[in-house]
Design a protein around this motif. Structure first.
Motif, PDB file in Angstrom:
ATOM      1  N   SER A  99     -33.014  62.156   4.835  1.00 47.64           N
ATOM      2  CA  SER A  99     -31.946  61.487   5.579  1.00 47.64           C
ATOM      3  C   SER A  99     -30.624  61.759   4.885  1.00 47.64           C
ATOM      4  CB  SER A  99     -32.202  59.980   5.645  1.00 47.64           C
ATOM      5  OG  SER A  99     -32.105  59.405   4.350  1.00 47.64           O
ATOM      6  N   ALA A 100     -29.547  61.431   5.573  1.00 49.65           N
ATOM      7  CA  ALA A 100     -28.205  61.561   5.002  1.00 49.65           C
ATOM      8  C   ALA A 100     -27.410  60.324   5.389  1.00 49.65           C
ATOM      9  CB  ALA A 100     -27.523  62.814   5.536  1.00 49.65           C
ATOM     10  N   CYS A 101     -26.446  59.962   4.558  1.00 44.52           N
ATOM     11  CA  CYS A 101     -25.588  58.824   4.863  1.00 44.52           C
ATOM     12  C   CYS A 101     -24.148  59.224   4.598  1.00 44.52           C
ATOM     13  CB  CYS A 101     -25.979  57.607   4.029  1.00 44.52           C
ATOM     14  SG  CYS A 101     -25.094  56.105   4.525  1.00 44.52           S
ATOM     15  N   THR A 102     -23.300  59.040   5.604  1.00 45.55           N
ATOM     16  CA  THR A 102     -21.889  59.392   5.503  1.00 45.55           C
ATOM     17  C   THR A 102     -21.036  58.245   6.022  1.00 45.55           C
ATOM     18  OG1 THR A 102     -21.985  60.434   7.679  1.00 45.55           O
ATOM     19  CG2 THR A 102     -22.285  61.869   5.788  1.00 45.55           C
ATOM     20  N   GLN A 103     -19.782  58.232   5.591  1.00 42.73           N
ATOM     21  CA  GLN A 103     -18.852  57.220   6.099  1.00 42.73           C
ATOM     22  C   GLN A 103     -18.285  57.687   7.428  1.00 42.73           C
ATOM     23  OE1 GLN A 103     -15.189  56.450   3.963  1.00 42.73           O
ATOM     24  NE2 GLN A 103     -15.198  54.332   4.665  1.00 42.73           N
ATOM     25  N   THR A 104     -18.128  56.748   8.348  1.00 40.05           N
ATOM     26  CA  THR A 104     -17.509  57.016   9.629  1.00 40.05           C
ATOM     27  C   THR A 104     -16.735  55.770  10.025  1.00 40.05           C
ATOM     28  OG1 THR A 104     -17.896  57.819  11.885  1.00 40.05           O
ATOM     29  CG2 THR A 104     -19.515  56.269  11.005  1.00 40.05           C
ATOM     30  N   TYR A 105     -16.258  55.713  11.228  1.00 43.53           N
ATOM     31  CA  TYR A 105     -15.562  54.525  11.710  1.00 43.53           C
ATOM     32  C   TYR A 105     -16.197  54.095  13.002  1.00 43.53           C
ATOM     33  CZ  TYR A 105     -12.299  55.060   8.026  1.00 43.53           C
ATOM     34  OH  TYR A 105     -11.765  55.133   6.772  1.00 43.53           O
ATOM     35  N   GLY A 106     -16.371  52.818  13.172  1.00 43.36           N
ATOM     36  CA  GLY A 106     -17.014  52.309  14.370  1.00 43.36           C
ATOM     37  C   GLY A 106     -17.414  50.880  14.183  1.00 43.36           C
ATOM     38  N   GLY A 107     -18.650  50.668  13.811  1.00 39.18           N
ATOM     39  CA  GLY A 107     -19.130  49.313  13.615  1.00 39.18           C
ATOM     40  C   GLY A 107     -19.245  48.565  14.918  1.00 39.18           C
ATOM     41  N   SER A 108     -18.922  47.293  14.906  1.00 37.33           N
ATOM     42  CA  SER A 108     -19.187  46.433  16.052  1.00 37.33           C
ATOM     43  C   SER A 108     -18.206  46.624  17.190  1.00 37.33           C
ATOM     44  CB  SER A 108     -19.171  44.971  15.605  1.00 37.33           C
ATOM     45  OG  SER A 108     -17.887  44.635  15.121  1.00 37.33           O
ATOM     46  N   ARG A 109     -17.083  47.289  16.947  1.00 42.49           N
ATOM     47  CA  ARG A 109     -16.092  47.411  18.016  1.00 42.49           C
ATOM     48  C   ARG A 109     -15.989  48.836  18.566  1.00 42.49           C
ATOM     49  NH1 ARG A 109     -10.888  44.665  15.695  1.00 42.49           N
ATOM     50  NH2 ARG A 109     -11.695  45.378  13.727  1.00 42.49           N
ATOM     51  N   CYS A 110     -17.075  49.609  18.483  1.00 41.88           N
ATOM     52  CA  CYS A 110     -17.039  50.977  18.990  1.00 41.88           C
ATOM     53  C   CYS A 110     -16.932  51.017  20.505  1.00 41.88           C
ATOM     54  CB  CYS A 110     -18.298  51.732  18.575  1.00 41.88           C
ATOM     55  SG  CYS A 110     -18.402  52.039  16.831  1.00 41.88           S
ATOM     56  N   GLY A 111     -17.490  50.022  21.168  1.00 37.33           N
ATOM     57  CA  GLY A 111     -17.460  50.000  22.626  1.00 37.33           C
ATOM     58  C   GLY A 111     -18.262  51.135  23.203  1.00 37.33           C
ATOM     59  N   ALA A 112     -17.781  51.677  24.298  1.00 40.45           N
ATOM     60  CA  ALA A 112     -18.502  52.739  24.985  1.00 40.45           C
ATOM     61  C   ALA A 112     -18.368  54.074  24.281  1.00 40.45           C
ATOM     62  CB  ALA A 112     -17.996  52.853  26.424  1.00 40.45           C
ATOM     63  N   GLN A 113     -17.388  54.224  23.429  1.00 48.53           N
ATOM     64  CA  GLN A 113     -17.127  55.489  22.752  1.00 48.53           C
ATOM     65  C   GLN A 113     -17.802  55.536  21.382  1.00 48.53           C
ATOM     66  OE1 GLN A 113     -15.614  57.920  24.291  1.00 48.53           O
ATOM     67  NE2 GLN A 113     -15.796  59.329  22.596  1.00 48.53           N
ATOM     68  N   PRO A 156     -23.687  49.026   6.974  1.00 45.85           N
ATOM     69  CA  PRO A 156     -22.449  48.503   6.399  1.00 45.85           C
ATOM     70  C   PRO A 156     -21.718  49.536   5.530  1.00 45.85           C
ATOM     71  CG  PRO A 156     -24.243  46.946   6.086  1.00 45.85           C
ATOM     72  CD  PRO A 156     -24.851  48.219   6.591  1.00 45.85           C
ATOM     73  N   PRO A 157     -20.379  49.402   5.444  1.00 47.26           N
ATOM     74  CA  PRO A 157     -19.618  50.295   4.567  1.00 47.26           C
ATOM     75  C   PRO A 157     -20.119  50.182   3.126  1.00 47.26           C
ATOM     76  CG  PRO A 157     -18.161  48.700   5.662  1.00 47.26           C
ATOM     77  CD  PRO A 157     -19.563  48.379   6.061  1.00 47.26           C
ATOM     78  N   GLY A 158     -20.090  51.300   2.415  1.00 47.34           N
ATOM     79  CA  GLY A 158     -20.543  51.324   1.033  1.00 47.34           C
ATOM     80  C   GLY A 158     -21.976  51.793   0.871  1.00 47.34           C
ATOM     81  N   THR A 159     -22.720  51.847   1.970  1.00 46.41           N
ATOM     82  CA  THR A 159     -24.116  52.274   1.902  1.00 46.41           C
ATOM     83  C   THR A 159     -24.228  53.719   1.420  1.00 46.41           C
ATOM     84  OG1 THR A 159     -24.728  50.749   3.674  1.00 46.41           O
ATOM     85  CG2 THR A 159     -26.261  52.547   3.225  1.00 46.41           C
ATOM     86  N   ALA A 160     -23.312  54.585   1.855  1.00 49.78           N
ATOM     87  CA  ALA A 160     -23.378  56.007   1.497  1.00 49.78           C
ATOM     88  C   ALA A 160     -23.331  56.221  -0.009  1.00 49.78           C
ATOM     89  CB  ALA A 160     -22.244  56.772   2.176  1.00 49.78           C
ATOM     90  N   VAL A 207     -26.350  56.398   8.731  1.00 53.01           N
ATOM     91  CA  VAL A 207     -27.554  57.030   8.185  1.00 53.01           C
ATOM     92  C   VAL A 207     -28.148  57.883   9.292  1.00 53.01           C
ATOM     93  CG1 VAL A 207     -29.893  56.663   7.309  1.00 53.01           C
ATOM     94  CG2 VAL A 207     -28.024  55.201   6.518  1.00 53.01           C
ATOM     95  N   THR A 208     -28.272  59.184   9.022  1.00 48.11           N
ATOM     96  CA  THR A 208     -28.794  60.131   9.998  1.00 48.11           C
ATOM     97  C   THR A 208     -30.200  60.561   9.585  1.00 48.11           C
ATOM     98  OG1 THR A 208     -26.548  60.935  10.341  1.00 48.11           O
ATOM     99  CG2 THR A 208     -28.319  62.305  11.184  1.00 48.11           C
ATOM    100  N   VAL A 209     -31.115  60.506  10.554  1.00 46.56           N
ATOM    101  CA  VAL A 209     -32.526  60.835  10.300  1.00 46.56           C
ATOM    102  C   VAL A 209     -33.056  61.675  11.455  1.00 46.56           C
ATOM    103  CG1 VAL A 209     -32.908  58.713   8.989  1.00 46.56           C
ATOM    104  CG2 VAL A 209     -33.399  58.748  11.428  1.00 46.56           C
ATOM    105  N   PRO A 210     -34.162  62.408  11.235  1.00 40.04           N
ATOM    106  CA  PRO A 210     -34.802  63.112  12.347  1.00 40.04           C
ATOM    107  C   PRO A 210     -35.202  62.115  13.441  1.00 40.04           C
ATOM    108  CG  PRO A 210     -35.688  63.874  10.252  1.00 40.04           C
ATOM    109  CD  PRO A 210     -34.843  62.664   9.962  1.00 40.04           C
TER     110      PRO A 210
END
Length: 119
Positions: A62-76, A50-54, A13-16
């Protein structure tokens, strides 16, 4: 479950930034906040949800898009050109709950309107 280094699907979810920063504070005080991204210009914040929110996200501004990451994104971060405001290892929860985020964003917008009227 062993960490294979793969990323998990999640939505973003992207917001100002102004509203997002207030929402981060509200969530930290009440429920905890999941990982949060910022763009390099600090114009927007992105909340990992969580996935499915979009599929059902409809909050104006605001906008909501699917991406990949979650809890295992680490430093990247999972989005090119972004950095962590709240990194996964510093987050209380692995993804911010959408209804709590919606409530915090609505409260942040209301609070900022009051502040803007008084200045």
């Amino acid at each position: 479950m062993a960490d294979t280094g793969e990323t998990e699907p999640c939505d973003l979810v992207t917001v100002p930034a102004r509203e997002g920063l207030e929402a981060v504070d509200i969530l930290r005080l009440r429920h905890g906040v999941g990982p949060v991204l910022h763009d390099r210009e600090c114009d927007t914040l992105g909340f990992i949800v969580p996935p499915g929110t979009a599929e059902r996200w409809d909050l104006p501004g605001s906008a909501c898009t699917q991406t990949y990451g979650g809890s295992r994104c680490g430093a990247q971060p999972p989005v090119t050109g972004s950095g962590w405001l709240v990194p996964p290892e510093g987050a209380v929860i692995k993804a911010t709950e959408p209804e709590r985020l919606r409530a915090a964003l609505n409260e942040a917008v209301s609070m900022l309107r009051v502040v803007d009227r008084s200045t």
